[in-house]
Motif scaffolding. Structure first.
Motif, PDB file in Angstrom:
ATOM      1  N   LYS A  74       1.625  37.073  39.839  1.00 39.89           N
ATOM      2  CA  LYS A  74       0.846  35.940  40.282  1.00 39.89           C
ATOM      3  C   LYS A  74      -0.510  36.424  39.683  1.00 39.89           C
ATOM      4  N   GLU A  75      -1.080  37.736  39.949  1.00 39.61           N
ATOM      5  CA  GLU A  75      -2.163  38.412  39.522  1.00 39.61           C
ATOM      6  C   GLU A  75      -2.295  38.043  37.772  1.00 39.61           C
ATOM      7  N   GLY A  76      -1.202  38.388  37.230  1.00 45.74           N
ATOM      8  CA  GLY A  76      -1.164  38.382  35.922  1.00 45.74           C
ATOM      9  C   GLY A  76      -1.134  37.021  35.309  1.00 45.74           C
ATOM     10  N   GLY A  77      -1.307  35.970  36.177  1.00 48.70           N
ATOM     11  CA  GLY A  77      -1.245  34.665  35.648  1.00 48.70           C
ATOM     12  C   GLY A  77      -0.016  34.281  34.950  1.00 48.70           C
ATOM     13  N   GLU A 522      -8.917  29.111  27.364  1.00 49.56           N
ATOM     14  CA  GLU A 522      -8.696  28.894  28.811  1.00 49.56           C
ATOM     15  C   GLU A 522      -9.256  30.320  29.525  1.00 49.56           C
ATOM     16  N   THR A 523      -9.258  29.979  30.585  1.00 50.53           N
ATOM     17  CA  THR A 523      -9.549  31.228  31.569  1.00 50.53           C
ATOM     18  C   THR A 523      -8.377  31.786  32.488  1.00 50.53           C
ATOM     19  N   ARG A 524      -8.109  32.927  32.189  1.00 52.34           N
ATOM     20  CA  ARG A 524      -6.778  33.509  32.616  1.00 52.34           C
ATOM     21  C   ARG A 524      -7.151  34.870  32.774  1.00 52.34           C
ATOM     22  N   ASN A 537      -1.961  25.791  31.929  1.00 58.34           N
ATOM     23  CA  ASN A 537      -0.647  26.121  32.057  1.00 58.34           C
ATOM     24  C   ASN A 537       0.210  25.375  31.047  1.00 58.34           C
ATOM     25  N   GLN A 538      -0.368  24.118  30.804  1.00 56.50           N
ATOM     26  CA  GLN A 538       0.192  23.197  29.646  1.00 56.50           C
ATOM     27  C   GLN A 538       0.233  23.902  28.452  1.00 56.50           C
ATOM     28  N   ASN A 539      -0.853  24.139  27.963  1.00 57.71           N
ATOM     29  CA  ASN A 539      -0.752  24.646  26.696  1.00 57.71           C
ATOM     30  C   ASN A 539      -0.844  26.386  26.415  1.00 57.71           C
ATOM     31  N   TRP A 540      -1.321  27.135  27.596  1.00 56.22           N
ATOM     32  CA  TRP A 540      -1.735  28.448  27.288  1.00 56.22           C
ATOM     33  C   TRP A 540      -0.646  29.486  28.091  1.00 56.22           C
ATOM     34  N   LEU A 541       0.528  28.845  28.508  1.00 55.81           N
ATOM     35  CA  LEU A 541       1.472  29.723  28.982  1.00 55.81           C
ATOM     36  C   LEU A 541       2.210  30.652  27.846  1.00 55.81           C
ATOM     37  N   LYS A 542       1.267  30.958  27.036  1.00 54.88           N
ATOM     38  CA  LYS A 542       1.905  31.675  25.843  1.00 54.88           C
ATOM     39  C   LYS A 542       1.074  33.007  25.602  1.00 54.88           C
ATOM     40  N   TRP A 543       1.799  33.796  24.872  1.00 57.73           N
ATOM     41  CA  TRP A 543       1.167  34.979  24.306  1.00 57.73           C
ATOM     42  C   TRP A 543       0.785  34.852  22.627  1.00 57.73           C
ATOM     43  N   ILE A 544      -0.471  35.436  22.561  1.00 62.00           N
ATOM     44  CA  ILE A 544      -1.204  35.411  21.359  1.00 62.00           C
ATOM     45  C   ILE A 544      -0.515  36.929  20.697  1.00 62.00           C
ATOM     46  N   ILE A 545       0.250  36.716  19.518  1.00 56.27           N
ATOM     47  CA  ILE A 545       0.813  37.774  18.855  1.00 56.27           C
ATOM     48  C   ILE A 545       0.081  38.325  17.373  1.00 56.27           C
ATOM     49  N   ASP A 550       1.287  40.453   4.414  1.00 60.26           N
ATOM     50  CA  ASP A 550       0.689  40.658   3.081  1.00 60.26           C
ATOM     51  C   ASP A 550      -0.688  40.856   3.236  1.00 60.26           C
ATOM     52  N   GLY A 551      -1.048  41.896   4.034  1.00 56.77           N
ATOM     53  CA  GLY A 551      -2.391  42.592   3.881  1.00 56.77           C
ATOM     54  C   GLY A 551      -3.393  41.917   4.786  1.00 56.77           C
ATOM     55  N   ASP A 552      -3.093  40.497   5.450  1.00 52.68           N
ATOM     56  CA  ASP A 552      -3.939  39.750   6.278  1.00 52.68           C
ATOM     57  C   ASP A 552      -3.494  39.936   7.718  1.00 52.68           C
ATOM     58  N   MET A 553      -4.725  39.642   8.525  1.00 57.68           N
ATOM     59  CA  MET A 553      -4.352  39.607   9.836  1.00 57.68           C
ATOM     60  C   MET A 553      -3.944  38.026  10.375  1.00 57.68           C
ATOM     61  N   GLN A 554      -2.753  38.029  10.696  1.00 54.93           N
ATOM     62  CA  GLN A 554      -2.086  36.739  11.264  1.00 54.93           C
ATOM     63  C   GLN A 554      -2.075  36.629  12.791  1.00 54.93           C
ATOM     64  N   PHE A 555      -2.458  35.530  13.079  1.00 61.69           N
ATOM     65  CA  PHE A 555      -2.299  35.346  14.465  1.00 61.69           C
ATOM     66  C   PHE A 555      -1.314  33.969  14.794  1.00 61.69           C
ATOM     67  N   SER A 556      -0.492  34.234  15.786  1.00 62.90           N
ATOM     68  CA  SER A 556       0.580  33.181  16.371  1.00 62.90           C
ATOM     69  C   SER A 556       0.549  33.305  17.952  1.00 62.90           C
ATOM     70  N   THR A 557       1.286  32.048  18.292  1.00 61.50           N
ATOM     71  CA  THR A 557       1.697  32.102  19.746  1.00 61.50           C
ATOM     72  C   THR A 557       3.060  32.108  19.972  1.00 61.50           C
ATOM     73  N   GLU A 558       3.510  32.677  20.992  1.00 67.77           N
ATOM     74  CA  GLU A 558       4.794  32.604  21.703  1.00 67.77           C
ATOM     75  C   GLU A 558       4.956  32.272  23.249  1.00 67.77           C
ATOM     76  N   SER A 559       5.614  31.218  23.196  1.00 69.53           N
ATOM     77  CA  SER A 559       5.736  30.581  24.887  1.00 69.53           C
ATOM     78  C   SER A 559       6.474  31.653  25.200  1.00 69.53           C
ATOM     79  N   VAL A 560       5.643  31.945  26.563  1.00 70.71           N
ATOM     80  CA  VAL A 560       6.442  32.778  27.721  1.00 70.71           C
ATOM     81  C   VAL A 560       7.689  32.326  28.168  1.00 70.71           C
ATOM     82  N   PRO A 561       8.801  32.826  28.244  1.00 71.42           N
ATOM     83  CA  PRO A 561      10.110  32.137  28.695  1.00 71.42           C
ATOM     84  C   PRO A 561      10.150  31.972  29.791  1.00 71.42           C
ATOM     85  N   ILE A 562       9.153  31.309  30.840  1.00 78.82           N
ATOM     86  CA  ILE A 562       8.881  31.320  32.095  1.00 78.82           C
ATOM     87  C   ILE A 562      10.127  30.676  32.720  1.00 78.82           C
ATOM     88  N   ALA A 563      10.945  29.859  32.157  1.00 80.89           N
ATOM     89  CA  ALA A 563      12.252  29.282  32.793  1.00 80.89           C
ATOM     90  C   ALA A 563      13.082  30.260  33.299  1.00 80.89           C
TER      91      ALA A 563
END
Lengths: 569, 72
Positions: A74-77, A522-524, A537-545, A550-563
């Motif tokens: 709960k505290e960890g959103g 979002e704020t969490r 929670n609609q769009n951001w129940l996700k982790w930022i990875i 190839d030498g560049d910093m890549q950002f992606s998201t991954e849904s938290v398997p909340i189900a």
């Protein structure tokens, strides 16, 4: 400058000799393998353990495990890896009971049972004995340890981590360490924010990233906690002084902000007092922003015992040594200040120690052969989700112990199936040149200047804690400016060379903090976005990875398997 | 500087302060067999050296801590 190279071979290399690294070393050696511990500072009182109050949390009976998982989720959103959280909390108590048999100073009743007075929480006595006990046991069982060896880069062969290279703080000698499994235990990045938070500059995180490991939850690595301005030390146990804080107008803070008091909220029972630090930070900030700062601790006319038990070592610092050298009143006394006659300024001090290396159930990173234990992977493990990594009193030691234990077992067991490590001489030469480059620079960029410039950006509450797109972009551009100057870093000896690599690592850790914070609209938890105050929670129940590709910093998201998790928003 | 004084008369030259110093402030003079403060600007006043010295030869000064950037 050509320096002698020392080549060492081991089964398990542990980078960092704090509590998590030494737990890992002990459990790895119990698997019957060779273990080498290397620490930039020392493995006797290394890492954050010497700063700890001695509380351990999230360790208990099966019923308590579930209560902890519910509370932290709960505290960890709900951004937690609940499977990992459950496993770690469940395995913490047995791990600590085993460590107690090695001589860790947990108090016992006369039947021999370790006192375990509150659910999932207990306090150790004489915490300064912990690291010497753990180190002593590992050495007696045949582990080797290197003090003041600063490992900067990981070595890779065929996609596996096969060791690390670095240099000696004092002699400047080059070290090549070959290993079948490597355990990063070097903490997160505290940006040299004060005494006892000056060692860990996020080097383990940076080296894991550069080797290709995934990072996760980097936007939640930002934490502050109250400290007196003169000590610059995170006075752990300071919750006991709660009644005596006031603003510049003399208004009592606890009366103005009752939520600062953990005793008033059933959600924050006393042993979870660390949880209130974010409320302190917010209250302090609010008052100062409104022009009613600074905040003082006013002990004028209070007797010392009333003034918060700071003379009672086991209550506050877990050891007599710490009471003497770190206790607030004792430190003030040594500095010639009488706290009963003078009120002293307090402020939120940056702690920033949650490391974002992504790990799984056995502390394995996404790179074969590489593990991360303790703070280096605490945020990245998603154990606490969006909660601040110092969110509960005792969480640091609890997590460091159990992750060190599990990572050590896993790394020790894994080496049997791993072939002899080999490294590429060309790669080592490239790294050697890169590492020593600042020694050849004259009239360049001072690492002290670089560190100061990074701190000026990162320390600001308005950049790192109370976030807004405009300020994050500005902060990021300032860090980019520092980064552009980094190739010009200069060092006149191996001592300054350490500062150069610390500065590089700090710039990297600041960059990922700001970039991930910008991405999460979002704020969490501790990602407080003033421009996006809602939890989405609609769009951001996700982790930022974050990953280097190839030498560049890549950002992606991954849904938290909340189900598949038990606790849901 | 926060390591105010290393009392050489008390010092037994065991080097534990050199090993314990997390910021490599203290180095050891092999000729004189005594520790000395080589990098005072890096001292963060952790006071480990004073706490661990077996003969109480080290005295730290907490009155002038380093100036760190502001948070607000």
């Amino acid at each position: 400058m050509v320096k002698a190279a020392k080549v060492l071979t081991t089964d398990v290399l542990v980078m960092g000799g704090g509590i998590s690294g030494l737990m890992a070393a002990n459990k790895a050696i119990d698997q019957g393998v060779k273990v080498l511990i290397a620490d930039k500072c020392n493995a006797l009182w290394g890492g954050q353990m010497p700063a700890a109050g001695g509380g351990f949390s999230c360790m208990g009976t099966p019923e308590e495990v579930d209560a902890d998982v519910r509370f932290i989720s709960k505290e960890g959103g709900y951004l937690n890896d609940q499977e990992l959280l459950y496993t770690f909390v469940r395995d913490c108590w047995p791990a600590l009971q085993e460590a107690a048999e090695w001589g860790l100073p947990f108090p016992r009743d006369l039947s021999g049972k370790i006192y375990h007075t509150r659910p999932g929480w207990m306090r150790m006595i004489d915490t300064d004995k912990v690291l010497p006990t753990l180190l002593g046991r590992a050495l007696m069982k045949g582990a080797r340890a290197l003090n003041k060896v600063y490992l900067v880069s990981l070595l890779k062969q065929d996609g596996r981590v096969v060791g690390a290279v670095g240099f000696h703080y004092q002699t400047g000698d080059f070290y090549i360490i070959q290993s079948k499994a490597t355990v990063i235990a070097s903490g997160g990045c505290s940006f040299k924010s004060g005494a006892l938070f000056h060692m860990n500059c996020g080097e383990g995180v940076a080296s894991a990233y550069h080797a290709g490991a995934e990072l996760r939850n980097a936007e939640f690595g930002n934490t502050y906690r109250p400290s007196s301005k003169f000590t610059q030390k995170d006075c752990r146990g300071s919750a006991v002084l709660l009644n005596y804080f006031e603003n510049a107008l003399g208004e009592n803070m606890i009366r103005k902000y009752p939520e600062m008091n953990p005793l008033l909220s059933p959600e924050t029972p006393p042993w979870r007092s660390g949880f209130i630090f974010k409320r302190w930070t917010r209250a302090f900030y609010k008052e100062i922003e409104a022009g009613r700062g600074p905040i003082y601790l006013n002990l004028i006319g209070q007797s010392v015992p009333e003034a918060g038990n700071f003379e009672k070592p086991t209550e506050v610092w877990g050891s007599s040594f710490k009471s003497r050298t770190h206790g607030y009143i004792n430190m003030a006394h040594k500095a010639g200040i009488d706290v009963n006659k003078e009120k002293l300024e307090w402020y939120p001090v940056p702690e920033f120690n949650g490391g974002p290396i992504r790990i799984g159930l056995n502390c394995e990173t996404t790179l074969p052969g590489l593990y991360a234990v303790g703070d280096a992977g605490q945020t990245g493990s998603a154990y606490l989700g969006a909660m601040e990594h110092n969110g509960m009193g005792g969480i640091g030691l609890g997590y460091a112990s159990v992750s060190g234990y599990k990572g050590g077992v896993a790394a020790g067991k894994a080496v049997a199936a791993v072939p002899e490590p080999h490294y590429s001489t060309a790669e080592v030469e490239r790294l050697r040149k890169e590492i020593y480059a600042p020694l050849d620079v004259k009239d360049g960029y001072s690492p002290y200047e670089a560190i100061k410039e990074i701190q000026q950006v990162v320390f600001k509450l308005k950049n790192s804690y109370f976030k807004h797109q405009d300020r994050l972009e500005k902060a990021l551009s300032l860090i980019e400016e520092v980064k552009e100057k980094l190739p010009g870093l200069m060092a006149k000896d191996s001592h300054e060379l350490v500062r150069c690599h610390e500065a590089k690592s700090m710039a990297f850790n600041a960059e990922i903090l700001f970039k991930a914070s910008l991405m999460r609209t979002e704020t969490r938890g501790t990602n407080i976005r003033e421009d996006y105050p809602q939890t989405d929670n609609q769009n951001w129940l996700k982790w930022i990875i974050i990953k280097k590709e190839d030498g560049d910093m890549q950002f992606s998201t991954e849904s938290v398997p909340i189900a598949k998790y038990k606790y849901k928003p | 500087m926060v390591v105010k004084n290393i009392n050489e008369e008390l010092c037994i030259g065991c080097k534990i302060c050199v090993d314990i110093c997390t910021e490599d402030v203290i180095r050891f003079d092999e000729t004189r067999q005594k520790p000395y403060v080589k990098y005072p600007r890096d001292c963060v006043a952790c006071t480990f050296c004073e706490a661990i010295c077996p003969v109480g030869a080290i005295d730290t000064d907490l009155t002038r801590p380093r100036k760190l950037p502001e948070v607000i």
